[in-house]
Design a protein around this motif. Structure first.
Motif, mmCIF file in Angstrom:
data_model
loop_
_atom_site.group_PDB
_atom_site.id
_atom_site.type_symbol
_atom_site.label_atom_id
_atom_site.label_comp_id
_atom_site.label_asym_id
_atom_site.label_seq_id
_atom_site.Cartn_x
_atom_site.Cartn_y
_atom_site.Cartn_z
ATOM 1 N N GLY A 197 0.912 -1.072 0.016
ATOM 2 C CA GLY A 197 0.004 0.121 0.172
ATOM 3 C C GLY A 197 0.845 1.399 0.099
ATOM 4 N N VAL A 198 0.315 2.379 0.021
ATOM 5 C CA VAL A 198 0.873 3.576 -0.009
ATOM 6 C C VAL A 198 0.069 4.752 0.541
ATOM 7 C CG1 VAL A 198 -0.248 4.258 -2.305
ATOM 8 C CG2 VAL A 198 1.980 5.356 -1.791
ATOM 9 N N ILE A 199 0.703 5.554 1.113
ATOM 10 C CA ILE A 199 0.178 7.084 2.232
ATOM 11 C C ILE A 199 0.210 8.068 0.881
ATOM 12 C CG2 ILE A 199 0.034 8.375 3.969
ATOM 13 C CD1 ILE A 199 1.070 6.038 5.687
ATOM 14 N N VAL A 200 -0.798 8.527 0.588
ATOM 15 C CA VAL A 200 -0.870 9.715 -0.090
ATOM 16 C C VAL A 200 -1.024 11.038 0.966
ATOM 17 C CG1 VAL A 200 -1.777 11.158 -1.951
ATOM 18 C CG2 VAL A 200 -1.980 8.594 -2.202
ATOM 19 N N VAL A 201 -0.250 11.880 0.808
ATOM 20 C CA VAL A 201 -0.297 13.140 1.484
ATOM 21 C C VAL A 201 -0.361 14.340 0.467
ATOM 22 C CG1 VAL A 201 1.079 14.830 3.134
ATOM 23 C CG2 VAL A 201 1.398 12.217 3.378
ATOM 24 N N PHE A 202 -1.433 15.032 1.026
ATOM 25 C CA PHE A 202 -2.084 16.071 0.074
ATOM 26 C C PHE A 202 -1.769 17.375 0.474
ATOM 27 C CE2 PHE A 202 -5.243 19.010 -1.868
ATOM 28 C CZ PHE A 202 -4.938 18.793 -3.142
ATOM 29 N N PHE A 203 -0.834 18.198 0.069
ATOM 30 C CA PHE A 203 -0.843 19.648 0.666
ATOM 31 C C PHE A 203 -1.615 20.542 -0.351
ATOM 32 C CE2 PHE A 203 3.368 18.181 2.045
ATOM 33 C CZ PHE A 203 3.248 17.857 3.560
ATOM 34 N N HIS A 204 -2.753 21.047 0.176
ATOM 35 C CA HIS A 204 -3.551 21.976 -0.928
ATOM 36 C C HIS A 204 -2.948 23.272 -1.024
ATOM 37 C CE1 HIS A 204 -4.744 24.585 2.642
ATOM 38 N NE2 HIS A 204 -4.766 23.790 3.434
ATOM 39 N N GLY A 205 -3.749 24.030 -1.781
ATOM 40 C CA GLY A 205 -2.964 25.432 -2.369
ATOM 41 C C GLY A 205 -3.752 26.474 -1.567
ATOM 42 N N ASN A 206 -3.663 27.798 -1.956
ATOM 43 C CA ASN A 206 -4.274 28.881 -1.309
ATOM 44 C C ASN A 206 -5.665 29.085 -1.358
ATOM 45 O OD1 ASN A 206 -1.449 29.408 -0.955
ATOM 46 N ND2 ASN A 206 -1.415 31.483 -2.157
ATOM 47 N N GLY A 207 -6.246 29.670 -0.331
ATOM 48 C CA GLY A 207 -7.668 29.812 -0.251
ATOM 49 C C GLY A 207 -8.350 28.477 -0.313
ATOM 50 N N ALA A 208 -8.091 27.471 0.643
ATOM 51 C CA ALA A 208 -8.646 26.361 0.863
ATOM 52 C C ALA A 208 -9.062 26.036 2.317
ATOM 53 C CB ALA A 208 -7.829 25.518 0.253
ATOM 54 N N THR A 209 -10.223 25.367 2.316
ATOM 55 C CA THR A 209 -10.466 24.566 3.783
ATOM 56 C C THR A 209 -10.707 22.990 3.239
ATOM 57 O OG1 THR A 209 -12.650 24.700 3.218
ATOM 58 C CG2 THR A 209 -11.761 26.556 4.358
ATOM 59 N N LEU A 210 -10.496 22.212 4.199
ATOM 60 C CA LEU A 210 -10.437 20.811 3.912
ATOM 61 C C LEU A 210 -11.916 20.238 3.454
ATOM 62 C CD1 LEU A 210 -8.633 19.506 7.084
ATOM 63 C CD2 LEU A 210 -7.731 19.830 4.999
ATOM 64 N N GLU A 211 -12.892 20.553 3.909
ATOM 65 C CA GLU A 211 -14.234 20.107 3.480
ATOM 66 C C GLU A 211 -14.741 20.765 2.155
ATOM 67 O OE1 GLU A 211 -16.909 19.226 7.291
ATOM 68 O OE2 GLU A 211 -15.911 21.180 7.344
ATOM 69 N N ARG A 212 -14.691 22.243 2.221
ATOM 70 C CA ARG A 212 -15.400 22.676 1.174
ATOM 71 C C ARG A 212 -14.342 22.761 -0.380
ATOM 72 N NH1 ARG A 212 -14.234 28.791 1.536
ATOM 73 N NH2 ARG A 212 -12.138 28.209 0.559
ATOM 74 N N ASP A 213 -13.108 22.876 -0.201
ATOM 75 C CA ASP A 213 -12.063 22.599 -1.481
ATOM 76 C C ASP A 213 -11.541 20.986 -1.352
ATOM 77 O OD1 ASP A 213 -11.995 25.412 -2.235
ATOM 78 O OD2 ASP A 213 -11.654 25.703 -0.115
ATOM 79 N N VAL A 214 -10.825 20.762 -0.444
ATOM 80 C CA VAL A 214 -10.012 19.234 -0.753
ATOM 81 C C VAL A 214 -11.075 18.083 -0.807
ATOM 82 C CG1 VAL A 214 -8.546 17.593 0.270
ATOM 83 C CG2 VAL A 214 -8.248 20.202 0.711
ATOM 84 N N ARG A 215 -12.214 18.205 -0.029
ATOM 85 C CA ARG A 215 -13.144 16.924 0.062
ATOM 86 C C ARG A 215 -14.207 17.003 -1.145
ATOM 87 N NH1 ARG A 215 -17.661 16.042 4.089
ATOM 88 N NH2 ARG A 215 -18.277 17.987 3.128
ATOM 89 N N ASP A 216 -14.736 18.357 -1.268
ATOM 90 C CA ASP A 216 -15.927 18.417 -1.926
ATOM 91 C C ASP A 216 -15.453 19.131 -3.710
ATOM 92 O OD1 ASP A 216 -17.534 17.540 0.152
ATOM 93 O OD2 ASP A 216 -17.895 19.605 0.683
ATOM 94 N N ARG A 217 -14.691 20.290 -3.590
ATOM 95 C CA ARG A 217 -14.511 20.764 -4.797
ATOM 96 C C ARG A 217 -13.446 19.887 -5.585
ATOM 97 N NH1 ARG A 217 -10.968 24.768 -6.739
ATOM 98 N NH2 ARG A 217 -10.473 25.223 -4.507
ATOM 99 N N GLN A 218 -12.351 19.796 -5.020
ATOM 100 C CA GLN A 218 -11.261 18.945 -5.488
ATOM 101 C C GLN A 218 -11.421 17.140 -5.562
ATOM 102 O OE1 GLN A 218 -8.073 20.605 -3.114
ATOM 103 N NE2 GLN A 218 -8.089 22.446 -4.840
ATOM 104 N N MET A 219 -12.414 16.950 -4.641
ATOM 105 C CA MET A 219 -12.747 15.455 -4.666
ATOM 106 C C MET A 219 -11.510 14.444 -4.350
ATOM 107 S SD MET A 219 -15.683 15.347 -7.525
ATOM 108 C CE MET A 219 -14.550 15.470 -9.052
ATOM 109 N N VAL A 220 -10.359 14.972 -3.590
ATOM 110 C CA VAL A 220 -9.213 14.289 -3.638
ATOM 111 C C VAL A 220 -9.628 12.817 -2.904
ATOM 112 C CG1 VAL A 220 -7.126 14.362 -2.611
ATOM 113 C CG2 VAL A 220 -7.876 16.368 -3.580
ATOM 114 N N PRO A 221 -10.201 12.788 -1.895
ATOM 115 C CA PRO A 221 -10.624 11.474 -1.471
ATOM 116 C C PRO A 221 -11.326 10.509 -2.387
ATOM 117 C CG PRO A 221 -11.574 12.969 0.312
ATOM 118 C CD PRO A 221 -10.997 13.988 -0.942
#
Length: 425
Positions: A197-221
């Protein structure tokens, strides 16, 4: 402040100090002025929402970070009753240890083909998990120095309140922007600890929150799950909803290692087997840095104390600086892969990094059509029309994180149906 009628008279070369009534010809004039409506509304104190304008504006090559991201709108940083998942602490999860393997059982599985062998017993059923976990080793709060200036990071005070003045001159306050220790953790339903397996570490960009952007808009999970690769996700909150790329604790020597050590224990508890912490602590790592996430990515590679565990780096329109750190990691870790996809915003820096690598005798590819193997170094420019803001979901392909994971995964790392060997040529 002039009224709308006064503005219209000035636009048509008419003088007068009073506002015209709503006559028929005035309505015709208003219709003819519909195109510059935003100018008129702004002068009447009714400007459109700046976040909506920033999200839809046509960008130009001269745009800056401030131009390309909505103005910060600080919200409560911690979940409320209306939010869809809750903050979790380590004590919230069961501490029961897995029973020892019975006598005569097969040898324990080898995890990720890198670490020591550990016992494992998978729970009978487990649902996909996406949650928030507060971690002491996450990027913030941070009370140390800014290594770029060797001065305290919190360099502004107003009474008892402390803040950071960014390079743009803007002040962000510690209690609003740099006080969120949460990490978005995602464990897909099909994740199997006994497989590589592998662990993916995601460093988001400017103007971001975990829920609104990383999870919902960018759909990283979702991209992690849809890849069908045996992977879990860690995404620490950096500066909250701000045009700031500060790395916080990831600036510190060993900071990235401390983060992964703490994460291993939390991943094991979330997975349902606290004894699996050693397995997670030995898994290889892939770092994804988007936009302003280049800074914590670069420093984690340089001083994080765990760069030998990093098996891949993915930069999404993110080469804004720290070229020596990226070049150094690539040169000294030829078993890892490196992918940088870019728009015209970062083209100059990407080309500079390519030349640095070629000068070192390192082969560089400029397309994503070939195999992605250990030692691969790939730069791919995306065409006009691909926007920086949407880059995590649309770069050279839709859902680029998912694409890279599929390309890097050996057959033994696939856990979901429908992933063909041709996908990872």
């Amino acid at each position: 402040m002039p009224c709308c009628g006064t503005i219209q008279r000035s636009l048509h070369g008419r003088a007068g100090s009073y506002c015209l009534g709503l006559s028929r010809w005035r309505r015709v004039v208003l219709a003819s002025l519909f195109a510059p409506l935003s100018l008129i509304l702004a002068q009447c104190g009714k400007a459109p929402n700046p976040g909506a304008l920033a999200a839809n504006v046509q960008v130009s090559p001269s745009d800056t970070f401030e131009d390309r991201f909505p103005a910060p709108s600080f919200r409560d940083r911690f979940p409320t009753a209306t939010e869809s998942f809750e903050q979790k602490l380590a004590k919230d999860f069961a501490q029961a240890a897995s029973p020892p393997p019975p006598q005569g059982s097969p040898a324990p599985y080898r995890v990720a083909a890198l670490g020591p062998q550990v016992p494992y017993q998978r729970p009978a059923e487990r649902d996909e998990l996406t949650t928030l976990v507060s971690m002491k080793s996450s990027a913030f709060p941070y009370y140390g120095a800014n290594p770029a200036s060797e001065t305290p990071f919190l360099n502004i005070a107003k009474g008892d309140r402390r803040g950071h003045r960014s390079y743009s001159g803007r002040v962000y306050w510690q209690d609003e922007t740099y006080n969120d220790s949460r990490v978005l953790v995602h464990i897909p339903e099909n994740f199997e600890l006994q497989k590589p397996g592998v662990i993916v570490v995601f460093f988001h960009g400017n103007g971001a929150t975990l829920e609104r952007d990383v999870r919902d808009r960018q759909m990283v999970p979702q991209q992690i799950s849809d890849s069908g690769v045996n992977a879990v996700l860690l995404a620490p909150q950096l500066a909250v909803d701000a045009a700031d790329s500060s790395a916080g604790k990831f600036w510190q020597p060993g900071g990235f290692k401390r983060f992964l050590d703490e994460s291993a224990a939390n991943l094991a508890k979330l997975y349902g087997d606290p004894n699996a912490a050693k397995a997670f602590a030995n898994m290889p790592i892939v770092i994804v840095g988007y936009s302003g996430g280049f800074l914590p990515t670069a420093w984690s590679l340089e001083v994080g104390g765990i760069s030998d565990r990093v098996r891949g780096v993915i930069l999404l329109d993110a080469v804004y600086g720290e070229l020596d750190k990226f070049a150094g990691w690539i040169e000294n870790h030829r078993s890892g892969f490196f992918v940088s996809s870019y728009t015209h915003y970062t083209a100059r820096r990407d080309r500079e990094l390519m030349q640095m690598l070629r000068d070192k005798g390192i082969e560089v590819s400029e397309d994503m059509d070939g195999p992605l193997r250990p030692g691969s170094v790939v730069f791919v420019q995306t065409p006009e029309g691909i926007t920086h803001r949407d880059y995590v979901t649309r770069a050279w392909t839709r859902n680029p994180i998912e694409e890279v994971l599929v390309k890097m995964a050996a057959p033994s790392m696939r856990v979901a149906a429908g992933i063909s060997s041709s996908s990872s040529r």
